[in-house]
Write a protein that holds these residues in place. Structure first.
Motif, PDB file in Angstrom:
ATOM      1  N   UNK A   1       0.847  -1.196   0.000  1.00 25.90           N
ATOM      2  CA  UNK A   1       0.000   0.000   0.000  1.00 25.90           C
ATOM      3  C   UNK A   1       0.880   1.243   0.000  1.00 25.90           C
ATOM      4  N   UNK A   2       0.614   2.180  -0.873  1.00 24.39           N
ATOM      5  CA  UNK A   2       1.367   3.422  -0.951  1.00 24.39           C
ATOM      6  C   UNK A   2       0.677   4.473  -0.095  1.00 24.39           C
ATOM      7  N   UNK A   3       1.455   5.103   0.754  1.00 21.39           N
ATOM      8  CA  UNK A   3       0.929   6.163   1.602  1.00 21.39           C
ATOM      9  C   UNK A   3       1.584   7.464   1.195  1.00 21.39           C
ATOM     10  N   UNK A   4       0.805   8.443   0.851  1.00 26.96           N
ATOM     11  CA  UNK A   4       1.361   9.719   0.415  1.00 26.96           C
ATOM     12  C   UNK A   4       1.952  10.464   1.599  1.00 26.96           C
ATOM     13  N   UNK A   5       3.083  11.096   1.356  1.00 26.48           N
ATOM     14  CA  UNK A   5       3.696  11.945   2.370  1.00 26.48           C
ATOM     15  C   UNK A   5       3.274  13.380   2.104  1.00 26.48           C
ATOM     16  N   UNK A   6       2.971  14.098   3.170  1.00 24.21           N
ATOM     17  CA  UNK A   6       2.461  15.455   3.052  1.00 24.21           C
ATOM     18  C   UNK A   6       3.418  16.432   3.697  1.00 24.21           C
ATOM     19  N   UNK A   7       3.876  17.383   2.925  1.00 25.14           N
ATOM     20  CA  UNK A   7       4.790  18.386   3.466  1.00 25.14           C
ATOM     21  C   UNK A   7       4.043  19.290   4.437  1.00 25.14           C
ATOM     22  N   UNK A  21       7.930  16.816   7.333  1.00 19.13           N
ATOM     23  CA  UNK A  21       6.989  16.151   6.451  1.00 19.13           C
ATOM     24  C   UNK A  21       6.271  15.052   7.234  1.00 19.13           C
ATOM     25  N   UNK A  22       4.976  14.941   7.008  1.00 18.22           N
ATOM     26  CA  UNK A  22       4.219  13.845   7.590  1.00 18.22           C
ATOM     27  C   UNK A  22       4.194  12.693   6.589  1.00 18.22           C
ATOM     28  N   UNK A  23       4.591  11.504   7.041  1.00 17.64           N
ATOM     29  CA  UNK A  23       4.644  10.346   6.139  1.00 17.64           C
ATOM     30  C   UNK A  23       3.566   9.321   6.477  1.00 17.64           C
ATOM     31  N   UNK A  24       2.583   9.701   7.273  1.00 18.81           N
ATOM     32  CA  UNK A  24       1.461   8.828   7.571  1.00 18.81           C
ATOM     33  C   UNK A  24       1.750   7.832   8.678  1.00 18.81           C
ATOM     34  N   UNK A  25       0.855   6.862   8.818  1.00 23.83           N
ATOM     35  CA  UNK A  25       1.025   5.827   9.827  1.00 23.83           C
ATOM     36  C   UNK A  25       2.089   4.825   9.418  1.00 23.83           C
ATOM     37  N   UNK A  26       2.714   4.200  10.412  1.00 25.07           N
ATOM     38  CA  UNK A  26       3.816   3.289  10.130  1.00 25.07           C
ATOM     39  C   UNK A  26       3.633   1.984  10.900  1.00 25.07           C
ATOM     40  N   UNK A  38       6.087  12.029  11.693  1.00 24.40           N
ATOM     41  CA  UNK A  38       6.629  13.258  11.114  1.00 24.40           C
ATOM     42  C   UNK A  38       8.144  13.127  11.073  1.00 24.40           C
ATOM     43  N   UNK A  39       8.729  13.428   9.944  1.00 26.60           N
ATOM     44  CA  UNK A  39      10.181  13.411   9.804  1.00 26.60           C
ATOM     45  C   UNK A  39      10.701  14.836   9.687  1.00 26.60           C
ATOM     46  N   UNK A  40      11.744  15.128  10.442  1.00 23.42           N
ATOM     47  CA  UNK A  40      12.455  16.394  10.307  1.00 23.42           C
ATOM     48  C   UNK A  40      13.652  16.165   9.397  1.00 23.42           C
ATOM     49  N   UNK A  41      13.911  17.125   8.528  1.00 21.32           N
ATOM     50  CA  UNK A  41      15.025  16.958   7.598  1.00 21.32           C
ATOM     51  C   UNK A  41      15.579  18.322   7.204  1.00 21.32           C
ATOM     52  N   UNK A  42      16.782  18.306   6.674  1.00 24.33           N
ATOM     53  CA  UNK A  42      17.397  19.502   6.114  1.00 24.33           C
ATOM     54  C   UNK A  42      17.859  19.187   4.698  1.00 24.33           C
ATOM     55  N   UNK A 134      11.794   2.744   5.707  1.00 23.61           N
ATOM     56  CA  UNK A 134      10.477   2.847   5.066  1.00 23.61           C
ATOM     57  C   UNK A 134       9.951   4.277   5.170  1.00 23.61           C
ATOM     58  N   UNK A 135      10.087   4.862   6.362  1.00 29.87           N
ATOM     59  CA  UNK A 135       9.630   6.242   6.544  1.00 29.87           C
ATOM     60  C   UNK A 135      10.401   7.199   5.642  1.00 29.87           C
ATOM     61  N   UNK A 136      11.712   6.982   5.527  1.00 28.89           N
ATOM     62  CA  UNK A 136      12.534   7.856   4.694  1.00 28.89           C
ATOM     63  C   UNK A 136      12.192   7.696   3.215  1.00 28.89           C
ATOM     64  N   UNK A 137      11.788   6.504   2.814  1.00 32.35           N
ATOM     65  CA  UNK A 137      11.383   6.294   1.420  1.00 32.35           C
ATOM     66  C   UNK A 137      10.151   7.130   1.098  1.00 32.35           C
ATOM     67  N   UNK A 138       9.263   7.272   2.053  1.00 32.92           N
ATOM     68  CA  UNK A 138       8.084   8.103   1.842  1.00 32.92           C
ATOM     69  C   UNK A 138       8.482   9.577   1.739  1.00 32.92           C
ATOM     70  N   UNK A 139       9.472   9.974   2.526  1.00 34.17           N
ATOM     71  CA  UNK A 139       9.981  11.341   2.400  1.00 34.17           C
ATOM     72  C   UNK A 139      10.557  11.559   1.005  1.00 34.17           C
ATOM     73  N   UNK A 140      11.331  10.590   0.523  1.00 36.20           N
ATOM     74  CA  UNK A 140      11.885  10.702  -0.826  1.00 36.20           C
ATOM     75  C   UNK A 140      10.764  10.863  -1.857  1.00 36.20           C
ATOM     76  N   UNK A 141       9.691  10.107  -1.679  1.00 43.37           N
ATOM     77  CA  UNK A 141       8.540  10.244  -2.573  1.00 43.37           C
ATOM     78  C   UNK A 141       8.007  11.676  -2.553  1.00 43.37           C
ATOM     79  N   UNK A 142       7.877  12.236  -1.350  1.00 41.71           N
ATOM     80  CA  UNK A 142       7.334  13.584  -1.204  1.00 41.71           C
ATOM     81  C   UNK A 142       8.231  14.620  -1.872  1.00 41.71           C
ATOM     82  N   UNK A 143       9.538  14.350  -1.894  1.00 47.39           N
ATOM     83  CA  UNK A 143      10.487  15.279  -2.498  1.00 47.39           C
ATOM     84  C   UNK A 143      10.637  15.053  -4.001  1.00 47.39           C
TER      85      UNK A 143
END
Length: 373
Positions: A1-7, A21-26, A38-42, A134-143
């Motif tokens: 299942x693909x979960x969209x990440x939301x900035x 970015x919010x990457x949904x439930x995990x 939620x992932x924090x990133x720079x 897995x969470x970081x992969x969703x961030x990559x999707x969002x970016x």
């Protein structure tokens, strides 16, 4: 299942500033569940039109996302490697660094609010490095990043980079694994357990539900002392401190045990403990340490060779010659099991494991030739 990440909108999105970015439930490997992560990133640099210049830099155990300077003058922890004109040239590459799930630098962790509005505390579930990937992969999707030009990290960051290359082989073109092996050994788990136990046995820990009260600072500082001994070599400690007394206080001139003076090395470890207490959360230290204890690229994947056989990335493996936490032999074992011929590059540093931070510049020419030429 693909979960969209939301900035999540944030004022100030320049280089080297925190974004979220919010990457949904995990759903977690160990059976737990985080309803929203939620992932924090720079980031540094700019993503090119085909998103082919993205580089993921993974931080180590208590590291932050601040790899290099940006809009502020705050020094980053890998300035020798990342920045304008550096090996990972932020004028050419789009660099991303993510705070691991369970951390305390902006990503969802034990100090974050649970659905009931209270801090997760003792209820925070076990998160493995695979979960974080897995969470970081969703961030990559969002970016808009479908594959990484390079994923690189040292120590726990190297373990995270390796997990990326095996979990998402089609999304990692190059992978640099520095100062870590393919799994955490029994000795490394033993050192880690001593650190987490130091925190848990602090009277202020309260089972992990200490938020709003006195934090278990003594336990966290002791955990850092234990860790720091493994980060530095015996020769480096002997050279810097030897048996010298601190401040002229002779350690052997005391009528009672509690009255003796201190050795310089004791004062040094105290200093390291105090520094960490000022910037880190004790529960996060436990959560991330246990994530590192979980590091095993073979779990559920067969032999080491079988596990690594799915990886299609070009690999760069390096070790610190004086490392007594993650021995160079572990890097050689990893390199030997990887597909193809993978040499082990060496950081020559008497300091020990921390050489992957202080002497990373030694790898600049080799990394540039291998990945960033």
């Amino acid at each position: 299942m693909t979960i969209a990440a939301t900035a999540i909108p944030l004022s100030g999105t320049q280089d080297g500033t925190l974004k979220y970015v919010s990457v949904g439930g995990l759903e977690l490997e160990a059976g737990g569940f985080l309803p929203e992560v939620v992932l924090a990133y720079e980031t540094w640099g700019r993503l090119n039109a085909d998103a082919s210049n993205a580089v993921l830099v993974e931080h180590a155990l208590t590291g932050s996302t601040h790899v290099a300077r940006g809009e502020s003058d705050e020094e980053g922890w890998w300035e020798q490697l990342v920045g304008p004109g550096a090996t990972i040239d932020t004028d050419r590459y789009f660099v991303v660094s993510v705070n691991i799930v369970g951390g305390c630098y902006g990503s969802t962790g034990p100090s974050s609010s649970a659905p009931d509005g209270k801090p997760w505390g003792s209820r925070f579930p076990l998160v493995t490095l695979r979960d974080s990937t897995i969470a970081e992969a969703r961030l990559a999707d969002a970016l808009g990043i479908h594959s990484w030009h390079t994923v690189v990290g040292g120590s726990m960051g190297g373990a995270r980079a390796l997990e990326w290359a095996v979990s998402y082989p089609d999304r990692v073109k190059r992978c640099a694994v520095i100062s870590i092996g393919a799994y955490s050994t029994a000795e490394q788990i033993a050192f880690a357990q001593a650190q987490t136990l130091a925190i848990r046995q602090d009277a202020d820990f309260k089972g992990g539900d200490y938020y709003g009260q006195a934090a278990p600072e003594a336990g966290l500082a002791l955990a850092r002392r234990i860790a720091h001994i493994t980060y530095r070599s015996a020769d480096e400690l002997d050279f810097r401190f030897g048996r010298n007394a601190q401040g002229g206080e002779a350690p052997l001139q005391a009528a009672a045990l509690g009255d003796r003076g201190r050795y310089q090395v004791e004062s040094y470890l105290d200093h390291q403990g105090r520094k960490l207490v000022q910037r880190f959360d004790a529960n996060s230290y436990i959560a991330i340490t246990e994530a590192l204890m979980s590091h095993d690229i073979t779990r559920g994947r067969g032999s080491l060779e079988d596990a690594l056989s799915v990886a299609t990335a070009k690999f760069f493996v390096a070790s610190v010659d004086s490392d007594r936490l993650y021995f160079p032999e572990q890097s050689h074992e990893l390199a030997k099991a990887l597909p193809g011929e993978v040499p082990v590059h060496v950081i020559e540093a008497p300091i020990g494991h921390d050489g992957f931070l202080t002497e990373i510049g030694q790898l600049g020419p080799q990394l540039r030739e291998a990945f960033f030429g």
